[in-house]
Design a protein around this motif. Structure first.
Motif, PDB file in Angstrom:
ATOM      1  N   CYS A   1       0.811  -1.222   0.000  1.00  0.00           N
ATOM      2  CA  CYS A   1       0.000   0.000   0.000  1.00  0.00           C
ATOM      3  C   CYS A   1       0.845   1.274   0.000  1.00  0.00           C
ATOM      4  O   CYS A   1       0.300   2.377  -0.001  1.00  0.00           O
ATOM      5  CB  CYS A   1      -0.921   0.029   1.219  1.00  0.00           C
ATOM      6  SG  CYS A   1      -2.396  -0.968   1.000  1.00  0.00           S
TER       7      CYS A   1
ATOM      8  N   LYS B   1      -0.547   4.649  -1.065  1.00  0.00           N
ATOM      9  CA  LYS B   1      -1.113   4.671  -2.410  1.00  0.00           C
ATOM     10  C   LYS B   1      -2.626   4.859  -2.364  1.00  0.00           C
ATOM     11  O   LYS B   1      -3.187   5.639  -3.130  1.00  0.00           O
ATOM     12  CB  LYS B   1      -0.792   3.358  -3.132  1.00  0.00           C
ATOM     13  CG  LYS B   1       0.677   3.117  -3.408  1.00  0.00           C
ATOM     14  CD  LYS B   1       0.852   1.767  -4.103  1.00  0.00           C
ATOM     15  CE  LYS B   1       2.309   1.466  -4.382  1.00  0.00           C
ATOM     16  NZ  LYS B   1       2.487   0.139  -5.032  1.00  0.00           N
ATOM     17  N   ASN B   2      -3.250   4.110  -1.492  1.00  0.00           N
ATOM     18  CA  ASN B   2      -4.709   4.161  -1.401  1.00  0.00           C
ATOM     19  C   ASN B   2      -5.105   4.052   0.067  1.00  0.00           C
ATOM     20  O   ASN B   2      -4.945   2.999   0.690  1.00  0.00           O
ATOM     21  CB  ASN B   2      -5.328   3.017  -2.214  1.00  0.00           C
ATOM     22  CG  ASN B   2      -6.837   3.155  -2.346  1.00  0.00           C
ATOM     23  OD1 ASN B   2      -7.530   3.511  -1.398  1.00  0.00           O
ATOM     24  ND2 ASN B   2      -7.352   2.855  -3.546  1.00  0.00           N
ATOM     25  N   ASN B   3      -5.629   5.113   0.608  1.00  0.00           N
ATOM     26  CA  ASN B   3      -5.954   5.164   2.032  1.00  0.00           C
ATOM     27  C   ASN B   3      -7.090   4.209   2.395  1.00  0.00           C
ATOM     28  O   ASN B   3      -7.086   3.600   3.475  1.00  0.00           O
ATOM     29  CB  ASN B   3      -6.332   6.597   2.406  1.00  0.00           C
ATOM     30  CG  ASN B   3      -6.307   6.804   3.914  1.00  0.00           C
ATOM     31  OD1 ASN B   3      -5.314   6.497   4.563  1.00  0.00           O
ATOM     32  ND2 ASN B   3      -7.413   7.291   4.456  1.00  0.00           N
ATOM     33  N   ASP B   4      -8.066   4.067   1.497  1.00  0.00           N
ATOM     34  CA  ASP B   4      -9.198   3.171   1.771  1.00  0.00           C
ATOM     35  C   ASP B   4      -8.735   1.715   1.884  1.00  0.00           C
ATOM     36  O   ASP B   4      -9.213   0.961   2.744  1.00  0.00           O
ATOM     37  CB  ASP B   4     -10.252   3.297   0.663  1.00  0.00           C
ATOM     38  CG  ASP B   4     -10.951   4.655   0.684  1.00  0.00           C
ATOM     39  OD1 ASP B   4     -10.974   5.283   1.768  1.00  0.00           O
ATOM     40  OD2 ASP B   4     -11.454   5.079  -0.368  1.00  0.00           O
ATOM     41  N   VAL B   5      -7.827   1.347   1.000  1.00  0.00           N
ATOM     42  CA  VAL B   5      -7.289  -0.019   1.037  1.00  0.00           C
ATOM     43  C   VAL B   5      -6.522  -0.247   2.340  1.00  0.00           C
ATOM     44  O   VAL B   5      -6.630  -1.305   2.974  1.00  0.00           O
ATOM     45  CB  VAL B   5      -6.367  -0.271  -0.173  1.00  0.00           C
ATOM     46  CG1 VAL B   5      -5.685  -1.636  -0.046  1.00  0.00           C
ATOM     47  CG2 VAL B   5      -7.169  -0.201  -1.464  1.00  0.00           C
TER      48      VAL B   5
END
Length: 227
Positions: free
Chosen positions: A174, A182-186
């Motif tokens: 991540c 890269k992706n906060n939700d992930v």
């Protein structure tokens, strides 16, 4: 008869008197020899008594020394058993705390991943060492139930370790090379899933830890009763 003895006496009184003296000396010498024999017997008995007394005292001192050794060995054995219990209990709790901490760690790179996994392996090696010593020193006190609890506990640790390794890989994925997300939700989803799985394992751990604590108390009671 009496007249004949008187005639003999008057004819040779010195021989008669000498005979009486010899007879008296004979009885005197006999008495002396008997007294000497009695004295030698007493001396012999005394020597035997002294010899037996000396041998008894030597055996008594040897027995005292052996008892002191046994007492010292008993104390050492009890201390060794208690140390094995304490070290194992400490290692179990320490390893779990590390697992719990690593599941919450913010790992961003492969370098950090390797560092954390190495620390995790070292902690597990220490736990395994203490568990082996625990089983070795207390094999007489550990029953099948306690052995089963320890095996279940290690299964929980294994599941937590696998969860950590999986989570660390996802966390590193991540982040970019600069360590930015890269992706906060992930990332949030990764922590959420890891936390849910961790809570389930924590419940199992708590139950097993209470059982282990009870078993260890019984083992300590047995250890204190060693004679």
């Amino acid at each position: 008869m009496m007249k004949e003895q008187l005639d003999i006496f008057f004819q040779n009184p010195f021989s008669y008197i000498f005979g009486i003296i010899l007879l008296g000396f004979y009885f005197f010498l006999k008495r002396k020899l008997e007294n000497l024999a009695d004295k030698e017997d007493v001396d012999g008995i005394t020597r035997k008594v002294e010899s037996v007394k000396k041998e008894f005292n030597e055996d008594l001192e040897t027995l005292k020394a052996e008892l002191e050794v046994l007492k010292s060995n008993r104390i050492s054995l009890i201390q060794e058993k208690k140390k094995a219990i304490y070290d194992f209990w400490t290692a179990v709790n320490s390893y779990f705390c590390k697992l719990d901490y690593y599941l919450s760690a913010q790992i961003k790179s492969n370098v950090e991943k390797k560092e954390y996994l190495l620390k995790l392996d070292n902690k597990f090696d220490l736990l395994s060492e203490k568990a082996s010593m625990f089983n070795l020193v207390l094999y007489e006190e550990i029953d099948d139930e306690t052995d089963g609890i320890i095996l279940e506990l290690f299964d929980v640790f294994h599941d937590m370790e696998q969860l950590i390794r999986k989570t660390i890989v996802l966390l590193v994925g991540c982040h970019n090379e600069e360590g930015k997300i890269k992706n906060n939700d992930v990332l949030i989803e990764i922590y959420k899933n890891a936390t849910n799985s961790k809570n389930v394992l924590n419940q199992k751990y708590s139950i097993l830890l209470d059982k282990l604590k009870y078993s260890i108390r019984l083992i300590l009671d047995k250890t204190n009763q060693i004679k």
